[in-house]
Design an enzyme around this catalytic site. Structure first.
Site: not given
Ligand code: NAI
Length: 646
Positions: A418, A439, A451, A489
């Site tokens: 993001s 995105h 996006e 955003n």
């Molecule tokens: P989250 O914290 O829920 O999930 C991240 C996952 O990645 C975790 O399960 C973790 O174990 C895993 N992980 C971390 N390092 C890893 C690795 N080296 N190899 C494999 N898995 C690994 O995070 P979330 O909220 O799902 O966000 C993920 C991405 O999406 C971020 O880049 C965030 O900016 C983006 N994003 C998030 C939104 C939201 O509303 N939460 C909306 C749009 C984009």
């Protein structure tokens, strides 16, 4: 006799089968040429009366999708209101002729029958619906700010009774074959293999047509008609303000006063086609329909199809992205640090499939397509790889270096980041041009917009393939430049920021939300912040406006770990997925403007910077990504209309 859009044949029972096959289109729509030819067909049938007639579709999918909305979109561009009114009345007259023919007619509804498509079926004496997943019957005109002017307002109440008909007319919802049969909208709902014989059977037996029960008749044609209309008005008032959405109110009036006859109201009456079509809402909603098509059109002609998607990161986003792709028929491998981190995502997917797919076999197939992959071996076969791990540059760089080494040369390498500039992540790749942003928004299943982000290093052909992929999974792609906050955003942040300032000044959350609802936003900014998550809001704020002072109330909530809906408490308390709100106080003068203006100003600025390619796409992104009041046609369109009326 030969026709352009109809193919006729007579069978051994002397039934005339009219196959509808609109020339040059993949689905049938009732555009002006088709409507005119239906008139010619009825002329010909007058000269040589058929014994009975079946209308059915010769297309691979669907009966008739409706009127040709593109004609209205074109009319909207030229603002030729007289043409829109004439088109509605022409359709009404042709269907009226069909409804009055003496020979028996039957619509064999194979697939969707919507709007002008269902109205054609309603004008037939009998209807047989084919009971398959794609069969949907409904009158969605209200969603375009117009009304079912080709007899739907008149005939549906006569068929299923006014209360049930109002439910369909005022919400635009659809029914499947079984539900349609239960309601009496169709005479039969049968499996595909016996549809032909059922149609023949009905036309041989010529059963009496369905009559309303005594009570239904009182509510539809008797003294309870006024009561039904006033109840319907009350229901509508809960959901739509008449100044924003006049069409449901017009539908009720047209039915109650004129029994759905579009010729009867005088032009200046609020239930006339002329009034509705000249209200900015109809033109804006029709424009929004066109914008949705424009978003989809970005994917047209791109030859790219993903058969296998690999998702890295099974958290909130990655887990749901994987589940969505598998539901859309693609094989998905889902990687995380270990199997225990993948399990919750698989469980969430199972819950979503149960709700959305219902059918046991389809649920099982989708679950089979979604494969946990803790070692990440799927990356080597995937056509699209989506990274959705923690928002940390160094970790993302490391993961991409590994992924690039494994991936097929043709695979799309995408990040769901993001806030991290693509160019920085791409430095870890041997071929930085391969990296694109895809995105998604949270919650993935609900948010239609995705996006597609191009960094300065992104190869345009990679971005095109990513666009085709987004379209393949039935989301709406929006091409954006890699700039802080991208499009959605970026324009949401100042709006939410202003709402937070209002909170710090002591204005009640309910009052702030009410001020935004008055503009036509579907939810207020404080409730939206709770839904998105207050931690995510802060992160977005920091991306778009780094160094800005943090709002005090937001800070306090974050310190108390009250992150919004997901923790059960934020600015509101959440019970069973609903914000517990007190009554909103009177909205202070100027509050609505105060909230909306920052978003409008930011939209102008970001647009001038070229974050999105054109004003239509910008408006579409705001409507489908931020919920910007659709009947105002998007922030740029709205500002244009403001300046043209001042
Ligand atoms: P989250 O914290 O829920 O999930 C991240 C996952 O990645 C975790 O399960 C973790 O174990 C895993 N992980 C971390 N390092 C890893 C690795 N080296 N190899 C494999 N898995 C690994 O995070 P979330 O909220 O799902 O966000 C993920 C991405 O999406 C971020 O880049 C965030 O900016 C983006 N994003 C998030 C939104 C939201 O509303 N939460 C909306 C749009 C984009």
């Amino acid at each position: 006799m030969t026709y352009t859009h109809f193919k006729l044949r007579m069978d051994e029972h002397q039934i005339t089968w009219v196959g509808i096959d609109v020339a040059g289109e993949s689905v049938n729509t009732m555009g002006t040429p088709v409507l005119n030819e239906l008139g010619t067909l009825l002329d010909d049938f007058e000269k040589q009366t058929p014994k009975s007639v079946v209308f059915y579709s010769l297309k691979k999918s669907g009966f008739i999708a409706g009127a040709n909305v593109n004609e209205f979109v074109e009319i909207g561009k030229t603002e030729n209101l007289d043409e829109a009114v004439a088109l509605t009345k022409r359709g009404y007259d042709v269907y009226e002729r069909l409804a009055n023919v003496k020979y028996p007619t039957l619509a064999l509804i194979n697939g969707f029958a919507l709007g002008g498509g269902l109205e054609l079926a309603l004008a037939c004496r009998y209807r047989v619906a084919v009971d398959e997943a794609s069969t949907r019957l409904g009158l969605p005109e209200v969603m375009l700010g117009i009304m079912p002017g080709w007899g739907g307002v008149k005939r549906l109440p006569q068929l299923i009774g006014a209360p049930a008909a109002m439910d369909f007319l005022l919400s635009g919802k659809t029914a499947d074959a079984k539900k349609a049969k239960k309601l009496g909208m169709v005479d039969e709902a049968v499996p595909p293999r016996i549809m032909w014989n059922t149609a023949i059977g009905v036309l041989k037996a010529l059963p009496p047509t369905r009559k309303l029960s005594f009570v239904q008749n009182l509510m539809t044609n008797g003294f309870l008609r006024g009561y039904v209309a006033s109840q319907a008005r009350k229901q509508v008032a809960k959901r739509a303000r008449p100044e924003h959405y006049p069409s449901p109110y017009a539908i009720i009036d047209l039915w109650q006063k004129y029994n759905g006859d579009v010729h009867k109201p005088r032009a200046e009456e609020s239930c006339s086609v002329h009034s509705l079509i000249s209200h900015p809402t109809a033109m804006n909603l029709i424009r929004v329909f066109g914008l949705r098509e424009q978003l989809k059109a970005q994917a047209k002609g791109i030859e790219f199809e993903a058969k296998h998607v690999h998702v890295v990161g099974a958290g909130v986003m990655g887990g749901d992205i994987a589940a969505w792709c598998a539901m859309r028929g693609i094989k998905v491998t889902l990687q995380d640090l270990d199997a225990t981190r993948i399990a919750p995502a698989i469980k969430r997917a199972a819950d979503m499939y149960k709700k959305r797919l219902r059918d046991e076999r389809k649920i099982r197939d989708a679950m089979d397509r979604l494969q946990p992959d803790p070692t990440g071996s799927g990356a080597a076969q995937a056509d699209v790889i989506i990274e959705a791990i923690v928002e940390n540059l160094a970790v993302k760089q490391k993961v991409f270096a590994e992924l690039e080494a494994k991936a097929k040369p043709s695979a799309v390498l995408a990040t769901n980041t993001s806030s991290i500039p693509l160019e920085q992540i791409a430095t870890a790749l041997a071929a930085p041009a391969r990296l694109v942003g895809i995105h998604f928004f949270n919650p993935v299943a609900q948010m239609m917009l995705v996006e597609v982000i191009s960094g300065t290093q992104t190869d345009p052909s990679v971005a095109r393939n990513a666009t085709a992929f987004v379209d393949q999974i039935d989301k709406l792609p929006l091409a954006c430049k890699s700039a802080p906050g991208f499009w959605v955003n970026r324009i949401l942040a100042p709006y939410l920021g202003e709402a937070m300032k209002c909170l710090d000044e002591g204005i009640a959350p309910e009052t702030i939300d009410e001020a935004a609802l008055a503009f036509g936003m579907p939810v207020g900014p404080i409730e939206l912040a709770d839904v998105v998550g207050l931690d995510v809001c802060r992160a977005v704020g920091e991306t778009v406006a780094p160094g800005a002072t943090e709002p005090q109330k937001l800070k306090a909530k974050l310190e108390a770990k009250a992150l919004g809906k997901k923790t059960g408490a934020g600015f509101y308390t959440w019970v069973n997925g609903k914000a517990q709100k007190s009554a909103a106080g009177a909205v202070p003068a100027g509050l609505t403007d105060r909230l909306i203006q920052p978003m409008l100003a930011e939209a102008q600025k970001a647009f001038a910077e070229g974050v999105v390619a054109n004003a239509d796409l910008a408006d579409a992104g705001a409507i489908f990504g931020c919920g910007f009041a659709p009947f105002r046609g998007g922030p740029l369109n709205y500002q244009r209309t403001l300046s043209s009326t001042h």
